[in-house]
Design a protein around this motif. Structure first.
Motif, PDB file in Angstrom:
ATOM      1  N   ARG A 155       0.802  -1.223   0.000  1.00  0.00           N
ATOM      2  CA  ARG A 155       0.000   0.000   0.000  1.00  0.00           C
ATOM      3  C   ARG A 155       0.833   1.270   0.000  1.00  0.00           C
ATOM      4  NH1 ARG A 155      -4.739  -1.600  -1.842  1.00  0.00           N
ATOM      5  NH2 ARG A 155      -5.561  -3.309  -0.632  1.00  0.00           N
ATOM      6  N   LYS A 156       2.037   1.188   0.485  1.00  0.00           N
ATOM      7  CA  LYS A 156       2.889   2.376   0.551  1.00  0.00           C
ATOM      8  C   LYS A 156       4.333   1.931   0.467  1.00  0.00           C
ATOM      9  CE  LYS A 156       2.272   6.800   1.284  1.00  0.00           C
ATOM     10  NZ  LYS A 156       1.528   7.601   0.362  1.00  0.00           N
ATOM     11  N   SER A 157       5.183   2.811  -0.005  1.00  0.00           N
ATOM     12  CA  SER A 157       6.619   2.544  -0.033  1.00  0.00           C
ATOM     13  C   SER A 157       7.343   3.531   0.863  1.00  0.00           C
ATOM     14  CB  SER A 157       7.162   2.671  -1.461  1.00  0.00           C
ATOM     15  OG  SER A 157       6.676   1.619  -2.258  1.00  0.00           O
TER      16      SER A 157
ATOM     17  N   PHE B   4       0.874   0.398   7.372  1.00  0.00           N
ATOM     18  CA  PHE B   4       0.789   1.811   7.015  1.00  0.00           C
ATOM     19  C   PHE B   4      -0.226   2.530   7.901  1.00  0.00           C
ATOM     20  CE2 PHE B   4      -0.912   5.251   4.220  1.00  0.00           C
ATOM     21  CZ  PHE B   4       0.174   6.100   4.379  1.00  0.00           C
TER      22      PHE B   4
ATOM     23  N   GLN C  44       0.411   5.680  10.430  1.00  0.00           N
ATOM     24  CA  GLN C  44      -0.368   6.924  10.377  1.00  0.00           C
ATOM     25  C   GLN C  44      -0.976   7.299  11.723  1.00  0.00           C
ATOM     26  OE1 GLN C  44      -2.955   6.122   6.916  1.00  0.00           O
ATOM     27  NE2 GLN C  44      -2.030   7.968   6.055  1.00  0.00           N
TER      28      GLN C  44
END
Length: 108
Positions: free
Chosen positions: A53-55, A80, A84
């Protein structure tokens, strides 16, 4: 609060090139190797349900004094979301990413 990892963010209002001069004038990227097949925080494999979902990019400061190099790792949606939330949750994800980057084997 004592930090349990060696990761430092780029200070607000500064660019990466201001912090690491080797990145000044860099306009192109070359990706070497295959993307990791597991999340850098929880180390569970990516699949149809647990997707990247994110790098996260890490810039090894000692090496980046000479040549601009970035290490890129993927995070799953759960990790992720934990990042957050901030606070201790964020710190836990950063500790796990730091250990993954250093090649420390997971014990749990």
């Amino acid at each position: 609060m004592t930090r349990l990892h060696n990761l430092v963010g780029v200070p607000a209002g500064k660019t990466l090139a201001e912090v690491l001069p080797a990145f000044a004038g860099v306009t192109n990227e070359v990706h070497v190797g295959q993307p990791a097949t597991e999340c850098a925080a929880c180390r569970k494999p990516f699949n149809a349900v647990r997707k990247r979902r994110k790098s996260v990019r890490l810039f090894p400061a000692a090496l980046c004094q000479i040549v601009p190099v970035a290490l890129q790792y993927g995070l799953c949606g759960r990790c992720f979301a934990q990042y957050q939330r901030g606070g201790a949750d964020r710190e836990a994800v950063l500790v796990a990413i730091d250990a993954y980057s250093d090649g420390v084997e997971a014990t749990q």
